[in-house]
Design a protein around this motif. Structure first.
Motif, PDB file in Angstrom:
ATOM      1  N   GLY A 192     -14.154  59.391  89.385  1.00 56.04           N
ATOM      2  CA  GLY A 192     -14.447  60.333  90.457  1.00 56.04           C
ATOM      3  C   GLY A 192     -13.933  61.746  90.264  1.00 56.04           C
TER       4      GLY A 192
ATOM      5  N   LYS B 175     -12.615  68.938  91.054  1.00 55.39           N
ATOM      6  CA  LYS B 175     -12.260  67.975  92.091  1.00 55.39           C
ATOM      7  C   LYS B 175     -11.456  66.843  91.463  1.00 55.39           C
TER       8      LYS B 175
ATOM      9  N   PRO C  76      -9.689  63.025  91.535  1.00 54.16           N
ATOM     10  CA  PRO C  76     -10.105  61.735  92.097  1.00 54.16           C
ATOM     11  C   PRO C  76      -9.473  61.511  93.470  1.00 54.16           C
ATOM     12  N   SER C  77     -10.090  60.689  94.274  1.00 55.06           N
ATOM     13  CA  SER C  77      -9.573  60.362  95.603  1.00 55.06           C
ATOM     14  C   SER C  77      -8.155  59.817  95.483  1.00 55.06           C
ATOM     15  N   GLY C  78      -7.240  60.349  96.296  1.00 56.58           N
ATOM     16  CA  GLY C  78      -5.850  59.913  96.284  1.00 56.58           C
ATOM     17  C   GLY C  78      -4.977  60.635  95.274  1.00 56.58           C
ATOM     18  N   TYR C  79      -5.550  61.633  94.588  1.00 53.23           N
ATOM     19  CA  TYR C  79      -4.816  62.370  93.556  1.00 53.23           C
ATOM     20  C   TYR C  79      -4.964  63.871  93.782  1.00 53.23           C
ATOM     21  N   LYS C  80      -4.015  64.609  93.211  1.00 55.84           N
ATOM     22  CA  LYS C  80      -4.127  66.066  93.235  1.00 55.84           C
ATOM     23  C   LYS C  80      -4.230  66.565  91.802  1.00 55.84           C
TER      24      LYS C  80
ATOM     25  N   LYS D 125      -5.683  60.997 105.996  1.00 56.96           N
ATOM     26  CA  LYS D 125      -6.046  61.358 104.631  1.00 56.96           C
ATOM     27  C   LYS D 125      -7.221  62.332 104.677  1.00 56.96           C
ATOM     28  N   ARG D 126      -7.087  63.480 103.999  1.00 60.74           N
ATOM     29  CA  ARG D 126      -8.171  64.460 103.949  1.00 60.74           C
ATOM     30  C   ARG D 126      -8.539  64.677 102.499  1.00 60.74           C
ATOM     31  N   SER D 127      -9.820  64.920 102.282  1.00 59.91           N
ATOM     32  CA  SER D 127     -10.237  65.227 100.915  1.00 59.91           C
ATOM     33  C   SER D 127     -10.458  66.721 100.808  1.00 59.91           C
TER      34      SER D 127
ATOM     35  N   THR E 152     -12.645  69.542  99.270  1.00 66.88           N
ATOM     36  CA  THR E 152     -13.920  69.843  98.623  1.00 66.88           C
ATOM     37  C   THR E 152     -14.234  71.311  98.821  1.00 66.88           C
TER      38      THR E 152
END
Length: 124
Positions: free
Chosen positions: A25, A73, A75-79, A114-116, A118
């Motif tokens: 992702g 971007k 992956p989800s859950g990572y910076k 939890k925020r993504s 984008t």
């Protein structure tokens, strides 16, 4: 007769604490480079946007030359470490290139939504 094939460029996205854990992702852009001085280059044209698959990788086939990759971007859950442009050069004689890019997991905070992150496209 010399075989003048284009080398494969492989990107591998991994967890910083556990490099054996591949991350899907992640979204990257690859740009051509143009000279901006005697010894410097800057990103030029966007050549492609790539997303790492379930194995944490994506591959691109590029001509010999200078390029930039840029993570847009995590992956989800990572910076992401950064959103800088990273220059690389594809030269004759090397059949394959491999870039391993690490991400740090976002620490879990109880009670926090939890925020993504984008890009803002202006659409709702």
């Amino acid at each position: 007769v010399e075989n003048d094939h284009k080398p494969e460029i492989e990107f591998v996205k991994v967890d910083r604490e556990d490099p054996a854990k591949k991350l899907s992702g992640a979204v990257f852009e690859v740009y051509s480079a143009k000279p901006s001085g005697q010894w410097t280059y800057e990103p030029d044209q966007l050549l492609g946007t790539y997303t790492t698959g379930s194995d944490g990788t994506f591959a691109a086939v590029l001509d010999y030359g200078t390029y930039f990759w840029h993570e847009i971007k995590a992956p989800s859950g990572y910076k992401a470490d950064d959103y800088d442009y990273h220059r690389f050069r594809v030269i004759k004689g090397l059949p394959q290139y491999r870039f391993v890019v690490e991400n740090e997991a976002v620490p879990y905070t109880p009670g926090r939504r939890k925020r993504s992150c984008t890009r803002n496209t202006g659409r709702r």
